[in-house]
Enzyme design. Structure first.
Site, short mmCIF file in Angstrom:
data_model
loop_
_atom_site.label_atom_id
_atom_site.label_comp_id
_atom_site.label_asym_id
_atom_site.label_seq_id
_atom_site.Cartn_x
_atom_site.Cartn_y
_atom_site.Cartn_z
N GLU A 140 50.83 0.33 -14.42
CA GLU A 140 51.96 1.22 -14.85
C GLU A 140 51.16 2.57 -14.83
O GLU A 140 52.12 3.52 -14.96
CB GLU A 140 52.98 0.41 -15.96
CG GLU A 140 52.23 0.49 -17.35
CD GLU A 140 51.73 -0.46 -17.15
OE1 GLU A 140 50.33 -0.47 -18.27
OE2 GLU A 140 51.26 -1.29 -16.66
N ASP A 154 37.52 30.98 8.64
CA ASP A 154 37.16 32.22 9.69
C ASP A 154 36.18 33.18 8.94
O ASP A 154 35.00 32.37 8.20
CB ASP A 154 38.63 32.91 8.90
CG ASP A 154 38.75 34.33 9.31
OD1 ASP A 154 38.28 34.84 11.22
OD2 ASP A 154 39.30 35.20 8.88
N ASP A 170 41.99 33.57 4.97
CA ASP A 170 42.01 34.97 3.46
C ASP A 170 42.97 35.48 4.67
O ASP A 170 43.60 36.61 3.58
CB ASP A 170 41.18 35.87 3.03
CG ASP A 170 40.43 36.30 3.96
OD1 ASP A 170 40.24 36.70 5.16
OD2 ASP A 170 39.65 37.17 3.75
N ASP A 184 45.44 33.32 9.12
CA ASP A 184 45.45 32.00 8.87
C ASP A 184 46.34 31.29 7.93
O ASP A 184 46.13 30.13 8.34
CB ASP A 184 44.31 32.37 7.43
CG ASP A 184 42.33 32.94 8.65
OD1 ASP A 184 42.49 32.64 9.15
OD2 ASP A 184 42.39 33.49 8.17
N ASN A 241 47.89 -5.36 -22.56
CA ASN A 241 47.98 -4.77 -22.23
C ASN A 241 47.79 -3.04 -22.34
O ASN A 241 46.84 -2.50 -21.92
CB ASN A 241 48.85 -4.23 -20.91
CG ASN A 241 49.46 -3.67 -20.00
OD1 ASN A 241 48.99 -3.29 -19.14
ND2 ASN A 241 50.81 -2.85 -20.07
N ASP A 297 44.64 -0.24 -21.66
CA ASP A 297 44.64 1.21 -21.46
C ASP A 297 44.50 1.93 -22.24
O ASP A 297 44.20 3.21 -21.13
CB ASP A 297 46.57 1.60 -21.05
CG ASP A 297 47.07 0.24 -20.04
OD1 ASP A 297 46.19 0.11 -18.43
OD2 ASP A 297 48.52 0.15 -20.16
#
Length: 840
Positions: free
Chosen positions: A279, A321, A584, A588, A677, A681
């Site tokens: 989770e 480019d 840029d 592009d 748990n 965590d």
């Protein structure tokens, strides 16, 4: 009334404005008033909080807690509910902090708009534009609101985000039919679209949620296509949840079969499901990515889309480019020459006039021409213009000379081949001559200039005195005047940066609109000894299948059009590469969208920055290699949590299933599962700060679902074997009571889950790789708390009991043996992974 049905005067009256725009005080007042209705995506902290409760398992557990409060021990209900809420709020707080950190970084590169305020133009953040503002648009600008055109000149707008139409829409002042469709409303422009070419003055009528963009916001806010990492992450989560649910249902059935209390068995199964489900995975990923974004920001690299960090690390091909990315972008005029190769003041004058009077987007070439001194332009005035676009690759301006003849001359400059294509004559010392006689000489001269490393443009002119109002079709029957030679040197350190990328396993390719000769020379300067060049014309003749087969071998794509850039990137992706694109300019934008990771720079046009996933704040290609390393560090740290989850969860499921078959009681109480748990965590949330071994960033890494499944089975079985060893020791050797058994396994399962991260966080020996300081401290603090917990009042609340010292010695010994065995299994697993990843 819809914008497109309004006249300009009616629109000005509706928004209480005028053609010169608003005053600053009025704009500030409107902005304050409009903030309540500005459309935003994301939903803020409340949505993040609600998202924490999206898991049906968590919701079901809380409902079960409410039911059991009327049937059983209310204290247990309070304890379990508190642990669930603490876990949920912890995930929320971490994601909220990560989101705020990213928002602060994105504020650095927000889009700007040129607006008329107090009768003068100024650049402002696009989100400060209000209804009634008059905005000046040119090529590359993103349109900040829905508006009506007041003036326009050869305006073309990309509206694909709204209409799905790939070709730019022409916009002009005028009346539109009442029943006009979105794509036919040529007198209006809309938020979220961008200018491809031309200029305009626009009255903004709607902003935020009132725009067309806002009206269909739910459609537009759909997630971008999944990246390779996101897809793998989703599939992993789905796989783990399915496996968990199968085991949990089986465990519940076993407990009911042995006539254990149904409600207790149900709560046990639910708690186990919550405990086994990853989770915190969304929070861990968000935290890790946000930390990666902050780390990259220290190198002046801003991440606009967090998932791009993972792609940055997986990238094995970078396309770029040329102008402004590989080169300095500070262009200098080296000379102006006539068709016969002699220095020409006339060619220089015509080029400077063209650059001075053009009103399109800012570019280095025109800036270099405007910087030319010693020319008196006072006798010239501008009559008309056809702005530059990336299809024609030309810019035309009509100038009038204030002499008695009042002649109007159209001066055109642009890419040599594109200018030459509209010329039928050549200006020589003997007057204008037919093009056919000089065509071969001009091509040879162009090749010589290009081979010398110069950027070459052509200049042409035509007398248009009879009809000085021009459009694109008037660019014909022109006279070629001469050549412009520019110097745009490679960036300092560019070749070294590209070589560093190659050492990281990233191939480099150049995609440019410049001619093949100049592109080939640049490739040589970038360290490509014999560059394989493919031109746009050759590309046009290739079908998609042929391009996919060829694209990996080509080093330089020259003379390309914007849509060809996109096609190249798609072909590379279909060939199995993770592709980055650095650009840029306006041309592009589509390529940046098509790449796995689009990269732009702070000085880029707005549409390029908005299309990019990553923006470089300084023009230093060296930061790219550091960005790749940071991406791989982030990827590695994310996978650590995946490995922890799989190694612990899969083993615990086996253990729970087996224990339920022979134990006359629950191996762990529901509240103990949830506490276990929660505690495990806490260190996991610090994984983003962990160190990563240097060899893990030396080559691209991609999501490997098969390896993760094998890893889950191998480490899950090891974990389960030592769980059963713990069961045997507690029951057969130590003769543990029910409470002692539950306490003993609580300690052993939590200790193994805490310390397994120290084993699997590195491919090296556990003694040869130093973990991060915060991760180490968090792990030791939680481990110490775990040992002390059974001797405290809080431990008593969770059903834990004090254990004799020899219980603790036994549990610590089993944990140490488990870590030693895991170290051996890890070396075998990672050795196979490295062998599979090695080139054959």
């Amino acid at each position: 009334m819809d914008i497109h049905l309004l006249t300009i005067d009616a629109a000005l009256a509706q928004v209480s404005s005028n053609r010169d725009g608003l005053t600053s005080p009025e704009a500030v007042a409107r902005l304050a008033r409009d903030k309540t209705r500005v459309h935003k995506s994301g939903g803020g902290p409340w949505r993040l909080l609600v998202n924490q409760f999206r898991s049906p398992l968590v919701i079901l557990l809380l409902v079960a807690m409410v039911i059991s409060s009327f049937l059983g021990d209310k204290m247990d209900v309070v304890i379990v509910s508190t642990v669930v809420l603490m876990s949920t709020l912890l995930g929320f707080w971490q994601e909220y902090r990560a989101a705020n950190a990213v928002a602060a970084l994105l504020a650095v590169i927000q889009a700007k708009a040129t607006v008329l305020r107090d009768g003068r133009t100024m650049d402002l953040p696009a989100d400060q534009i209000v209804s009634g503002d008059v905005v000046m648009l040119s090529a590359g600008d993103t349109i900040p609101g829905d508006g009506l055109l007041i003036e326009s000149k050869d305006l073309f707008v990309d509206e694909s985000a709204l209409t799905g139409e790939s070709y730019p829409a022409e916009k002009k002042v005028g009346a539109v039919a009442e029943n006009a469709r979105q794509s036919e409303r040529f007198n209006a422009v809309f938020e979220g679209t961008h200018v491809v070419s031309g200029t305009a003055r626009v009255l903004v009528v709607h902003t935020g949620a009132e725009t067309e963009f806002g009206a269909i916001s739910e459609r537009l806010r759909l997630r971008a296509p999944e990246t390779d990492f996101e897809r793998g992450l989703r599939r992993f989560g789905e796989m783990l949840i399915k496996v968990t649910l199968v085991f949990v249902i089986a465990i519940f059935g076993i407990n009911v079969f042995f006539h254990r209390p149904v409600l207790e068995s149900f709560l046990f199964a639910l708690a186990l499901a919550v405990g086994m489900t990853p989770e915190l995975l969304p929070a861990i990923v968000s935290i890790t990515l946000a930390r990666g974004a902050k780390r990259m920001a220290e190198d002046q690299v801003i991440v606009r889309r967090l998932s791009a960090i993972e792609n940055f690390g997986s990238m094995n091909v970078l396309c770029s480019d040329k102008t402004g990315t590989l080169t300095e972008g500070r262009v200098k005029l080296l000379g102006a020459y006539d068709a016969q190769g002699s220095a020409s003041e006339l060619v220089r004058l015509q080029a400077v006039l063209n650059a001075t009077f053009e009103s399109g987007f800012t570019n280095p070439i025109d800036a270099a021409l405007r910087a030319e001194t010693g020319l008196d332009l006072s006798a010239f005035s501008k009559s008309d213009e056809v702005p530059y676009d990336f299809i024609r690759k030309r810019l035309s301006v009509v100038v009038e000379h204030a002499d008695s003849a009042r002649r109007h001359v159209m001066v055109t400059k642009g890419a040599f081949a594109n200018v030459l294509a509209v010329c039928t004559q050549v200006s020589t010392s003997k007057g204008d001559q037919p093009m056919a006689e000089f065509h071969a000489d001009l091509l040879q001269r162009f090749a010589d200039y290009s081979n010398a490393g110069h950027r070459v443009l052509g200049v042409a002119n035509r007398d248009v005195t009879d009809d000085p109002v021009i459009n694109k079709d008037d660019e014909q029957d022109m006279t070629f005047t001469g050549f412009l030679l520019f110097d745009d040197p490679p960036k300092a350190g560019a070749a070294e940066a590209i070589q560093e990328l190659r050492q990281l396993g990233v191939d480099f390719k150049v995609i440019t609109g410049d001619n093949r000769l100049m592109a080939q020379r640049l490739g040589t300067q970038m360290g490509i000894a014999r560059p394989d060049v493919l031109t746009g014309e050759e590309l046009h003749k290739m079908n998609d299948a042929a391009l996919i087969n060829r694209v990996s071998e080509v080093d330089i794509f020259a003379e390309t059009e914007p849509n060809q850039k996109e096609r190249i990137l798609i072909a590379l992706r279909k060939a199995g590469h993770v592709v980055g694109y650095l650009g840029d300019g306006i041309n592009d934008a589509s390529a940046l969208h098509a790449a796995d990771v689009g990269i732009s720079v702070e000085g880029a046009v707005d549409v390029a920055k908005e299309a990019a996933d990553i923006v470089l704040l300084r023009h230093d290609l060296g930061v790219l290699a550091r960005g790749v390393r940071n991406g791989r560090i982030t990827f590695a740290n994310t996978l650590k949590y995946i490995f922890i989850t799989t190694s612990a969860n899969f083993g615990n499921m086996f253990s729970m299933a087996g224990a339920s078959l022979f134990l006359p009681f629950l191996p762990l109480l529901p509240k103990q599962i949830l506490l276990n748990n929660f505690l495990s965590d806490l260190p996991a949330l610090t994984i983003a700060t962990d160190n990563v071994d240097p060899e893990q960033v030396l080559k691209p890494r991609r999501w490997d679902q098969k390896f993760i499944r094998r890893f889950m089975v191998a480490f899950g079985l090891v974990s389960s074997v030592f769980d059963y060893l713990t069961f045997g020791a507690l029951l057969l050797m130590l003769r543990a009571s029910e409470a002692q058994f539950q306490t003993g396994w609580f300690i052993e399962s939590l200790m193994t889950e805490l310390f397994i991260v120290m084993v699997i966080r590195t491919h090296r020996s556990i003694f040869k790789s130093q973990p991060g300081r915060i991760l180490t401290i968090a792990t030791l603090v939680v481990a110490g708390s775990t040992i002390v917990l059974p001797y405290t009042a809080i431990g008593t609340m969770f059903g834990l009991v004090p254990l004799p010292w020899y219980f603790m010695v036994t549990l610590v010994s089993i944990t140490a043996l488990y870590l030693l065995t895991s170290e051996v299994v890890k070396r075998v697993m990672f050795a196979k992974l490295e062998q599979a990843a090695a080139p054959h």
